[in-house]
Motif scaffolding. Structure first.
Motif, PDB file in Angstrom:
ATOM      1  N   TRP A  84       0.827  -1.204   0.000  1.00  0.00           N
ATOM      2  CA  TRP A  84       0.000   0.000   0.000  1.00  0.00           C
ATOM      3  C   TRP A  84       0.863   1.258   0.000  1.00  0.00           C
ATOM      4  CZ3 TRP A  84       0.566   3.611   3.800  1.00  0.00           C
ATOM      5  CH2 TRP A  84       1.216   3.214   4.969  1.00  0.00           C
ATOM      6  N   VAL A 127       2.057   1.879  -3.667  1.00  0.00           N
ATOM      7  CA  VAL A 127       1.080   2.355  -4.656  1.00  0.00           C
ATOM      8  C   VAL A 127       0.438   3.685  -4.266  1.00  0.00           C
ATOM      9  CG1 VAL A 127       0.584   0.003  -5.388  1.00  0.00           C
ATOM     10  CG2 VAL A 127      -0.864   1.065  -3.667  1.00  0.00           C
ATOM     11  N   LEU A 147      -1.065   6.438  -6.910  1.00  0.00           N
ATOM     12  CA  LEU A 147      -2.478   6.769  -7.040  1.00  0.00           C
ATOM     13  C   LEU A 147      -2.718   8.261  -6.815  1.00  0.00           C
ATOM     14  CD1 LEU A 147      -3.970   3.668  -5.220  1.00  0.00           C
ATOM     15  CD2 LEU A 147      -4.426   4.331  -7.587  1.00  0.00           C
ATOM     16  N   LEU A 157      -0.319   0.678 -12.878  1.00  0.00           N
ATOM     17  CA  LEU A 157      -1.119   0.359 -11.701  1.00  0.00           C
ATOM     18  C   LEU A 157      -2.001  -0.858 -11.950  1.00  0.00           C
ATOM     19  CD1 LEU A 157      -2.091   3.975 -10.627  1.00  0.00           C
ATOM     20  CD2 LEU A 157      -0.699   2.365  -9.318  1.00  0.00           C
ATOM     21  N   ALA A 212      -2.093  -4.491 -10.097  1.00  0.00           N
ATOM     22  CA  ALA A 212      -3.342  -4.999  -9.543  1.00  0.00           C
ATOM     23  C   ALA A 212      -3.519  -6.494  -9.799  1.00  0.00           C
ATOM     24  CB  ALA A 212      -4.524  -4.222 -10.110  1.00  0.00           C
ATOM     25  N   TYR A 217      -1.855  -7.552  -6.628  1.00  0.00           N
ATOM     26  CA  TYR A 217      -2.469  -6.981  -5.427  1.00  0.00           C
ATOM     27  C   TYR A 217      -3.851  -6.438  -5.798  1.00  0.00           C
ATOM     28  CZ  TYR A 217       2.414  -7.122  -3.972  1.00  0.00           C
ATOM     29  OH  TYR A 217       3.688  -7.522  -3.698  1.00  0.00           O
ATOM     30  N   ILE A 260      -5.617  -2.946  -5.062  1.00  0.00           N
ATOM     31  CA  ILE A 260      -5.343  -1.702  -5.784  1.00  0.00           C
ATOM     32  C   ILE A 260      -6.588  -1.227  -6.526  1.00  0.00           C
ATOM     33  CG2 ILE A 260      -3.998  -0.696  -7.678  1.00  0.00           C
ATOM     34  CD1 ILE A 260      -1.665  -2.439  -6.803  1.00  0.00           C
TER      35      ILE A 260
END
Length: 256
Positions: free
Chosen positions: A140, A143, A147, A187, A191, A194, A197
């Motif tokens: 987290w 990212v 984001l 991103l 994802a 993960y 995301i």
């Protein structure tokens, strides 16, 4: 290919204070690639933050949180924090539109800007401390800056500029909606590993949509300060959501 590389360097030069003594051409192609590289720069910053968190895994959580926050601010040189303070001063003034724009352009910081900065950094530091205390996974942290910068890029591309001048307006002339989607590629690739995301991306879109509506209503458009403030806002918003999810879903005792 050369324009893409120049665009990545431009994004790094604009979004960070890392010394990159490379002269890049400033044209429509490099600007497009730079905005597409915003999340990549965020991922790079996130990796540096995660690396520091790993190196300090035995340190007390408050010390690690403060170190992370210091690095976070230092890497960007406080660029986006300036936008937060300018926007807070304008909004806190309760003045007519023309006067709000004058306040945003004033290089001096007022009391509302100082308060906004204080509470933003305090909340970021406390949320970092809380997440570290709950041993939240470090993906987290990687990212989150990406984001935030994607949110800023999306706001810039999808929202009209209030004035036909300035850096934000110059960038916007080269951009289209497809650039929002192209900037998402790294991103979306992450994802696959993960899936959380995707939820964070949806939450980012919700906040950016709310910011767009509010800024158009209050200022009849955006400028560069508002893009920077949105980046900070997205990061804080996602940290709050991440902590809420982790606390309610993962930190509850078994059987509750």
């Amino acid at each position: 290919m050369k324009s893409a590389l120049y665009g990545c360097v431009l994004a790094l030069q604009f979004l960070t204070r890392l010394p990159l003594p490379i002269a890049c051409p400033w044209n429509s192609e490099t600007r497009r690639w730079a905005i597409r590289a915003y999340p990549l720069v965020g991922l790079f910053l996130g990796c540096l933050l995660a690396l520091l968190a790993l190196l300090m895994h035995n340190a007390p959580a408050p010390i690690t949180a403060l170190a992370l926050l210091s690095l976070w601010v230092g890497l960007s040189g406080g660029l986006h924090l300036d936008g937060v303070m300018d926007l807070a001063d304008a909004l806190g003034s309760n003045q007519p539109l023309a006067r709000r724009w004058e306040i945003m352009k004033d290089p001096q910081i007022g009391s509302f800007g100082i308060l906004a900065l204080l509470f933003l950094l305090a909340w970021k530091g406390v949320l970092l401390w809380a997440l570290l205390s709950y041993n939240a996974p470090l993906w987290w942290l990687i990212v989150l800056p990406a984001l935030g910068r994607w949110g800023g890029a999306a706001l810039l591309i999808l929202t009209p500029c209030a004035q036909s001048k300035g850096l934000a307006w110059a960038w916007k002339q080269s951009l289209g909606v497809h650039d929002v989607w192209l900037s998402l590629v790294p991103l979306l690739a992450l994802a696959l590993f993960y899936p959380g995301i995707i939820a964070m991306l949806i939450a980012t879109g919700v906040l950016v949509g709310g910011c767009r509506w509010a800024l158009v209503k209050l200022f009849q458009g955006i400028n560069g300060d508002m893009v920077g403030a949105t980046i900070e806002g997205v990061e804080l918003w996602l940290m709050g959501l991440m902590w809420s999810w982790w606390w309610f879903a993962m930190a509850s005792p078994p059987g509750m």
